[in-house]
Design a protein around this motif. Structure first.
Motif, PDB file in Angstrom:
ATOM      1  N   PHE A 169     -35.680  -1.878  71.806  1.00  0.00           N
ATOM      2  CA  PHE A 169     -34.288  -1.727  71.403  1.00  0.00           C
ATOM      3  C   PHE A 169     -34.203  -0.908  70.114  1.00  0.00           C
ATOM      4  CE2 PHE A 169     -29.910  -2.804  71.360  1.00  0.00           C
ATOM      5  CZ  PHE A 169     -29.555  -2.993  70.048  1.00  0.00           C
ATOM      6  N   PRO A 170     -33.335   0.112  70.069  1.00  0.00           N
ATOM      7  CA  PRO A 170     -33.194   0.895  68.838  1.00  0.00           C
ATOM      8  C   PRO A 170     -32.468   0.075  67.773  1.00  0.00           C
ATOM      9  CG  PRO A 170     -31.677   1.687  70.511  1.00  0.00           C
ATOM     10  CD  PRO A 170     -32.523   0.635  71.153  1.00  0.00           C
ATOM     11  N   LYS A 171     -33.201  -0.378  66.800  1.00  0.00           N
ATOM     12  CA  LYS A 171     -32.666  -1.307  65.799  1.00  0.00           C
ATOM     13  C   LYS A 171     -31.571  -0.686  64.931  1.00  0.00           C
ATOM     14  CE  LYS A 171     -36.086  -4.158  66.973  1.00  0.00           C
ATOM     15  NZ  LYS A 171     -36.839  -3.373  67.894  1.00  0.00           N
ATOM     16  N   PHE A 172     -31.527   0.659  64.868  1.00  0.00           N
ATOM     17  CA  PHE A 172     -30.493   1.285  64.052  1.00  0.00           C
ATOM     18  C   PHE A 172     -29.097   0.947  64.562  1.00  0.00           C
ATOM     19  CE2 PHE A 172     -30.751   4.406  67.417  1.00  0.00           C
ATOM     20  CZ  PHE A 172     -29.443   4.835  67.559  1.00  0.00           C
ATOM     21  N   VAL A 173     -28.987   0.578  65.819  1.00  0.00           N
ATOM     22  CA  VAL A 173     -27.686   0.199  66.373  1.00  0.00           C
ATOM     23  C   VAL A 173     -27.141  -1.020  65.633  1.00  0.00           C
ATOM     24  CG1 VAL A 173     -26.502  -0.635  68.450  1.00  0.00           C
ATOM     25  CG2 VAL A 173     -28.197   1.195  68.618  1.00  0.00           C
TER      26      VAL A 173
END
Length: 100
Positions: free
Chosen positions: A71-75
Motif C-alpha cells: 500500500f502506498p503509505k503517502f496516501v
C-alpha cells in the motif's frame, strides 16, 4: 478540484468561489508537504534499499499484511493533510486559514 467547485456551485456563487480557493490552497500546499516528508524520510533512512518496489508477500503472510506492505503509505499522509487543512478552514467567513 473540479468536482468540489461544481458541487459548491449548486449552492451559490459565493460557495463556488470559496470552494475553489480552499481546494486550490490544499492542492498547492500538498507539494510542499510531500517534499518535506520526503526529505525527512530520506534523512532518517525510512526508505530502505528499494522502497519503490516492495517484495511480494512471502508464503504464510496474510493477505492484509501483504496488502499493507504494498500500500502506498503517502496516501495516508495526503488524507491527514487534507483533514487538517479542511478543519482549519474558517467556515463562517468562508476563507481558508494559511497553514504555512
Amino acid at each position: 478540484t473540479g468536482g468540489v467547485v461544481a458541487g459548491a456551485a449548486v449552492v451559490s456563487a459565493r460557495c463556488e468561489e470559496v470552494a475553489a480557493i480552499i481546494k486550490m490552497t490544499q492542492n498547492s500546499a500538498l507539494g510542499v508537504y510531500i517534499l518535506l516528508i520526503a526529505v525527512l524520510a530520506s534523512r532518517s533512512g525510512l526508505g530502505g534499499k528499494d522502497a519503490a518496489s516492495p517484495a511480494p508477500p512471502a508464503k504464510g503472510e496474510g493477505l492484509v499484511y501483504g496488502l499493507w506492505k504494498k500500500f502506498p503509505k503517502f496516501v495516508l499522509g495526503y488524507l491527514f493533510c487534507s483533514v487538517v487543512a479542511s478543519s482549519l478552514a474558517d467556515r463562517e467567513r468562508g476563507i481558508a486559514v494559511p497553514l504555512l
